[in-house]
Design an enzyme around this catalytic site. Structure first.
Site, mmCIF file in Angstrom:
data_model
loop_
_atom_site.group_PDB
_atom_site.id
_atom_site.type_symbol
_atom_site.label_atom_id
_atom_site.label_comp_id
_atom_site.label_asym_id
_atom_site.label_seq_id
_atom_site.Cartn_x
_atom_site.Cartn_y
_atom_site.Cartn_z
ATOM 1 N N LYS A 93 -10.887 40.033 6.397
ATOM 2 C CA LYS A 93 -10.092 39.102 7.200
ATOM 3 C C LYS A 93 -9.641 39.720 8.542
ATOM 4 O O LYS A 93 -9.691 39.076 9.572
ATOM 5 C CB LYS A 93 -8.851 38.703 6.398
ATOM 6 C CG LYS A 93 -8.505 37.257 6.477
ATOM 7 C CD LYS A 93 -7.735 36.749 5.261
ATOM 8 C CE LYS A 93 -6.703 37.688 4.705
ATOM 9 N NZ LYS A 93 -5.374 37.473 5.246
ATOM 10 N N ARG A 96 1.430 30.185 3.109
ATOM 11 C CA ARG A 96 1.227 30.826 1.807
ATOM 12 C C ARG A 96 1.769 29.950 0.687
ATOM 13 O O ARG A 96 1.575 30.270 -0.469
ATOM 14 C CB ARG A 96 1.958 32.166 1.793
ATOM 15 C CG ARG A 96 1.053 33.349 2.216
ATOM 16 C CD ARG A 96 1.595 34.529 1.622
ATOM 17 N NE ARG A 96 1.249 35.857 1.638
ATOM 18 C CZ ARG A 96 0.954 36.682 2.609
ATOM 19 N NH1 ARG A 96 0.810 36.273 3.808
ATOM 20 N NH2 ARG A 96 0.780 37.944 2.382
ATOM 21 N N ARG A 136 -14.401 52.633 -1.959
ATOM 22 C CA ARG A 136 -14.032 52.965 -0.575
ATOM 23 C C ARG A 136 -13.289 54.305 -0.529
ATOM 24 O O ARG A 136 -12.441 54.591 -1.364
ATOM 25 C CB ARG A 136 -13.125 51.853 -0.015
ATOM 26 C CG ARG A 136 -12.667 52.117 1.411
ATOM 27 C CD ARG A 136 -12.227 50.870 2.091
ATOM 28 N NE ARG A 136 -10.955 50.343 1.589
ATOM 29 C CZ ARG A 136 -10.361 49.280 2.122
ATOM 30 N NH1 ARG A 136 -10.913 48.642 3.134
ATOM 31 N NH2 ARG A 136 -9.217 48.858 1.627
ATOM 32 N N ARG A 184 -7.399 55.358 -1.220
ATOM 33 C CA ARG A 184 -6.043 54.848 -1.021
ATOM 34 C C ARG A 184 -5.474 54.376 -2.350
ATOM 35 O O ARG A 184 -6.185 53.794 -3.160
ATOM 36 C CB ARG A 184 -6.067 53.662 -0.051
ATOM 37 C CG ARG A 184 -6.083 54.079 1.400
ATOM 38 C CD ARG A 184 -6.270 52.949 2.364
ATOM 39 N NE ARG A 184 -5.885 51.637 1.859
ATOM 40 C CZ ARG A 184 -6.048 50.508 2.543
ATOM 41 N NH1 ARG A 184 -6.581 50.539 3.729
ATOM 42 N NH2 ARG A 184 -5.684 49.347 2.047
ATOM 43 N N ARG A 220 -3.320 42.874 -6.763
ATOM 44 C CA ARG A 220 -3.362 42.186 -5.458
ATOM 45 C C ARG A 220 -4.239 40.938 -5.522
ATOM 46 O O ARG A 220 -3.896 39.892 -4.986
ATOM 47 C CB ARG A 220 -3.900 43.132 -4.369
ATOM 48 C CG ARG A 220 -2.891 44.173 -3.910
ATOM 49 C CD ARG A 220 -3.591 45.346 -3.227
ATOM 50 N NE ARG A 220 -4.156 45.019 -1.929
ATOM 51 C CZ ARG A 220 -5.115 45.738 -1.339
ATOM 52 N NH1 ARG A 220 -5.606 46.804 -1.921
ATOM 53 N NH2 ARG A 220 -5.577 45.386 -0.162
#
Ligand code: AMP
Length: 227
Positions: free
Chosen positions: A25, A100, A139, A172, A183
């Site tokens: 995004k 949201r 990642r 991370r 999430r």
């Protein structure tokens, strides 16, 4: 690319961009705003700025953000309302992170209608959950320069070492499988009602998010051109 003629120049390009965490995004927002010369309005960024500047809004918002809760609708809506009246939004805007809730979506519609404006389209970046999860859990980022790698698709030349600056690569904390699932679940719970809301209004355009950056951007440009 969106055809530009004198009528279209007058037409506002009012976009909402939605998508799960790690769907690209941020990258696509940047490309869209640059290409169409519209401001990127991220409520999350606005709250973070207010918090770092210790404004009244920041102090209020931080109580909720710290707890992982949504900032109350009335606070968020008035913030967005004020922002959409700024002169740089005259030609359009890209909203990211807002609305949201359905109440926020209703308020946005009321606000725009009262000013004879309307949403042009709502872009939803779609991605298979398992692919998204593996993209994120593979990642690795450089602790020094922030460069991003992927253990499957973009390996560093030496394991665990940044190609650019030779510093250490790490995962991370919020990229670990368990926290990413939290999430993702949170996104689905909160965003799905809005997806249906905009689908019913005929505004929703679904774009596959896991292609390479330029392909995703070209698909977005085609959607914009077909408005
Ligand atoms: P984001 O960077 O978009 O994930 O936003 C960070 C935090 O800001 C969220 O977890 C919320 O606490 C708050 N926030 C951002 N946008 C909104 C919104 N539209 N409504 C309520 N709270 C929001």
């Amino acid at each position: 690319m969106r055809r530009v003629n004198s009528d279209m120049e007058k037409q506002e390009l009012n976009i909402i961009l939605m998508g799960p965490p790690a769907s690209g995004k941020g990258t696509q927002s940047e490309l869209i705003c640059k290409q169409y010369n519209i401001p990127h309005i991220s409520t999350g960024d606005m709250f973070r700025t207010a918090i770092s500047m210790k404004t009244e809004l920041g102090l209020e918002a931080s109580k909720y953000i710290k707890e992982g809760l949504l900032v109350p609708d009335e606070v968020t809506i008035s913030l967005v309302k004020e922002r959409l009246h700024a002169v740089d939004c005259k030609k359009g805007f890209l909203l990211d992170g807002f609305p949201r809730t359905v109440a926020q979506a209703d308020s946005l519609e009321e606000l725009l209608a009262s000013e004879n404006r309307h949403l042009s389209l709502v872009i939803l970046l779609v991605a298979d959950e398992d692919e998204l999860t593996s993209r994120i859990t593979d990642r690795r980022v450089c602790t020094y320069c922030g460069a991003s790698y992927n253990l499957k698709t973009k390996k560093p030349k030496i394991d665990g070492v940044c190609d650019i600056c030779s510093h250490q690569l790490v995962q991370r904390a919020d990229d670990r499988a368990e926290s990413f699932k939290v999430r993702l679940d949170d996104y689905k719970k909160k965003t799905l009602p809005l997806v249906e809301y905009y689908r019913k209004k005929g505004l929703l355009k679904e774009i596959p998010a896991l292609n390479d950056i330029q392909t995703v951007f070209q698909d977005i440009q085609k959607s914009i051109a077909s408005i």
